[in-house]
Design a protein around this motif. Structure first.
Motif, PDB file in Angstrom:
ATOM      1  N   LEU A  33      -2.388  -0.803  -5.180  1.00 45.74           N
ATOM      2  CA  LEU A  33      -2.951  -0.392  -3.879  1.00 45.74           C
ATOM      3  C   LEU A  33      -4.324  -1.021  -3.668  1.00 45.74           C
ATOM      4  O   LEU A  33      -4.655  -1.439  -2.553  1.00 45.74           O
ATOM      5  N   ALA A  34      -5.125  -1.102  -4.738  1.00 43.84           N
ATOM      6  CA  ALA A  34      -6.442  -1.730  -4.629  1.00 43.84           C
ATOM      7  C   ALA A  34      -6.294  -3.188  -4.225  1.00 43.84           C
ATOM      8  O   ALA A  34      -7.042  -3.685  -3.384  1.00 43.84           O
ATOM      9  N   THR A  35      -5.318  -3.884  -4.786  1.00 41.16           N
ATOM     10  CA  THR A  35      -5.057  -5.274  -4.409  1.00 41.16           C
ATOM     11  C   THR A  35      -4.569  -5.350  -2.975  1.00 41.16           C
ATOM     12  O   THR A  35      -5.001  -6.210  -2.202  1.00 41.16           O
ATOM     13  N   CYS A  36      -3.674  -4.443  -2.594  1.00 37.43           N
ATOM     14  CA  CYS A  36      -3.157  -4.389  -1.230  1.00 37.43           C
ATOM     15  C   CYS A  36      -4.295  -4.243  -0.232  1.00 37.43           C
ATOM     16  O   CYS A  36      -4.334  -4.920   0.797  1.00 37.43           O
ATOM     17  N   ASN A  37      -5.228  -3.357  -0.530  1.00 35.47           N
ATOM     18  CA  ASN A  37      -6.328  -3.057   0.380  1.00 35.47           C
ATOM     19  C   ASN A  37      -7.488  -4.053   0.282  1.00 35.47           C
ATOM     20  O   ASN A  37      -8.432  -3.955   1.075  1.00 35.47           O
ATOM     21  N   GLY A  38      -7.401  -4.998  -0.636  1.00 36.90           N
ATOM     22  CA  GLY A  38      -8.494  -5.960  -0.825  1.00 36.90           C
ATOM     23  C   GLY A  38      -8.771  -6.767   0.426  1.00 36.90           C
ATOM     24  O   GLY A  38      -7.851  -7.190   1.135  1.00 36.90           O
ATOM     25  N   ASN A  39     -10.057  -6.952   0.753  1.00 36.89           N
ATOM     26  CA  ASN A  39     -10.511  -7.732   1.910  1.00 36.89           C
ATOM     27  C   ASN A  39     -10.039  -7.170   3.244  1.00 36.89           C
ATOM     28  O   ASN A  39      -9.911  -7.911   4.218  1.00 36.89           O
TER      29      ASN A  39
ATOM     30  N   LYS B 118      -6.474   0.401   5.687  1.00 39.14           N
ATOM     31  CA  LYS B 118      -6.245   0.618   4.255  1.00 39.14           C
ATOM     32  C   LYS B 118      -5.318   1.809   4.023  1.00 39.14           C
ATOM     33  O   LYS B 118      -5.307   2.762   4.792  1.00 39.14           O
ATOM     34  N   PHE B 119      -4.564   1.722   2.915  1.00 37.64           N
ATOM     35  CA  PHE B 119      -3.596   2.753   2.553  1.00 37.64           C
ATOM     36  C   PHE B 119      -4.010   3.510   1.295  1.00 37.64           C
ATOM     37  O   PHE B 119      -4.643   2.945   0.406  1.00 37.64           O
ATOM     38  N   THR B 120      -3.603   4.766   1.218  1.00 38.26           N
ATOM     39  CA  THR B 120      -3.755   5.551  -0.012  1.00 38.26           C
ATOM     40  C   THR B 120      -2.425   5.636  -0.756  1.00 38.26           C
ATOM     41  O   THR B 120      -2.386   6.026  -1.913  1.00 38.26           O
ATOM     42  N   ALA B 121      -1.324   5.259  -0.088  1.00 37.49           N
ATOM     43  CA  ALA B 121       0.008   5.218  -0.699  1.00 37.49           C
ATOM     44  C   ALA B 121       0.849   4.218   0.078  1.00 37.49           C
ATOM     45  O   ALA B 121       0.677   4.053   1.282  1.00 37.49           O
ATOM     46  N   TYR B 122       1.763   3.534  -0.655  1.00 38.18           N
ATOM     47  CA  TYR B 122       2.651   2.568  -0.006  1.00 38.18           C
ATOM     48  C   TYR B 122       3.938   2.495  -0.812  1.00 38.18           C
ATOM     49  O   TYR B 122       3.913   2.372  -2.036  1.00 38.18           O
ATOM     50  N   GLN B 123       5.067   2.568  -0.105  1.00 35.22           N
ATOM     51  CA  GLN B 123       6.376   2.522  -0.766  1.00 35.22           C
ATOM     52  C   GLN B 123       7.381   1.831   0.135  1.00 35.22           C
ATOM     53  O   GLN B 123       7.394   2.047   1.343  1.00 35.22           O
ATOM     54  N   THR B 124       8.220   0.997  -0.468  1.00 39.60           N
ATOM     55  CA  THR B 124       9.365   0.412   0.225  1.00 39.60           C
ATOM     56  C   THR B 124      10.587   0.692  -0.621  1.00 39.60           C
ATOM     57  O   THR B 124      10.629   0.318  -1.795  1.00 39.60           O
TER      58      THR B 124
ATOM     59  N   ASP C  33      -2.028   2.699  -8.375  1.00 38.95           N
ATOM     60  CA  ASP C  33      -3.413   2.616  -7.904  1.00 38.95           C
ATOM     61  C   ASP C  33      -3.970   1.195  -7.944  1.00 38.95           C
ATOM     62  O   ASP C  33      -4.642   0.758  -7.005  1.00 38.95           O
ATOM     63  N   ALA C  34      -3.683   0.460  -9.015  1.00 35.86           N
ATOM     64  CA  ALA C  34      -4.181  -0.915  -9.130  1.00 35.86           C
ATOM     65  C   ALA C  34      -3.551  -1.811  -8.063  1.00 35.86           C
ATOM     66  O   ALA C  34      -4.228  -2.643  -7.455  1.00 35.86           O
TER      67      ALA C  34
END
Length: 111
Positions: free
Chosen positions: A102-108, A86-92, A99-100
């Motif tokens: 990231l929550a989807t990114c980290n889901g499951n 899981k990530f606390t930050a993500y950027q490309t 935040d929302a």
């Protein structure tokens, strides 16, 4: 006097130019950066979607590949999180997840 000041300014610019250029090269378009919730205990290198991800501690980065900036960043984040954690930050490139997102990114993700 003005001429000496101008020469000093030019000399300082020339001295710092390599450092500025090197820093700018660190942030290439399409390059991804992420921060892991749980830091890696040893360096990590893994290929995800044809990109080499390297993590040191909590900091991860992947060099750009053609079309990387046009990928859906949320999907890209989720695929990376499945393998890295899981990530606390993500950027490309210039796109960063809120935040929302990231929550989807980290889901499951169990890591």
């Amino acid at each position: 006097m003005i001429r000496h000041g101008l020469l000093a300014c030019v000399a300082m610019t020339m001295a710092f130019a390599p450092a500025i250029a090197a820093h700018a090269a660190e942030f290439q378009e399409g390059e991804s950066h992420a921060v892991l919730m749980k830091a890696a205990t040893s360096p990590v290198e893994v290929v995800i979607d044809g990109r080499i991800w390297r993590c040191q501690g909590a900091d991860c980065a992947a060099m750009p590949i053609e079309g990387a900036d046009s990928q859906r960043i949320g999907s890209e984040c989720h695929r990376a999180a499945r393998q890295l954690g899981k990530f606390t930050a993500y950027q490309t490139g210039a796109k960063a997840l809120n935040d929302a997102e990231l929550a989807t990114c980290n889901g499951n993700i169990s890591k």
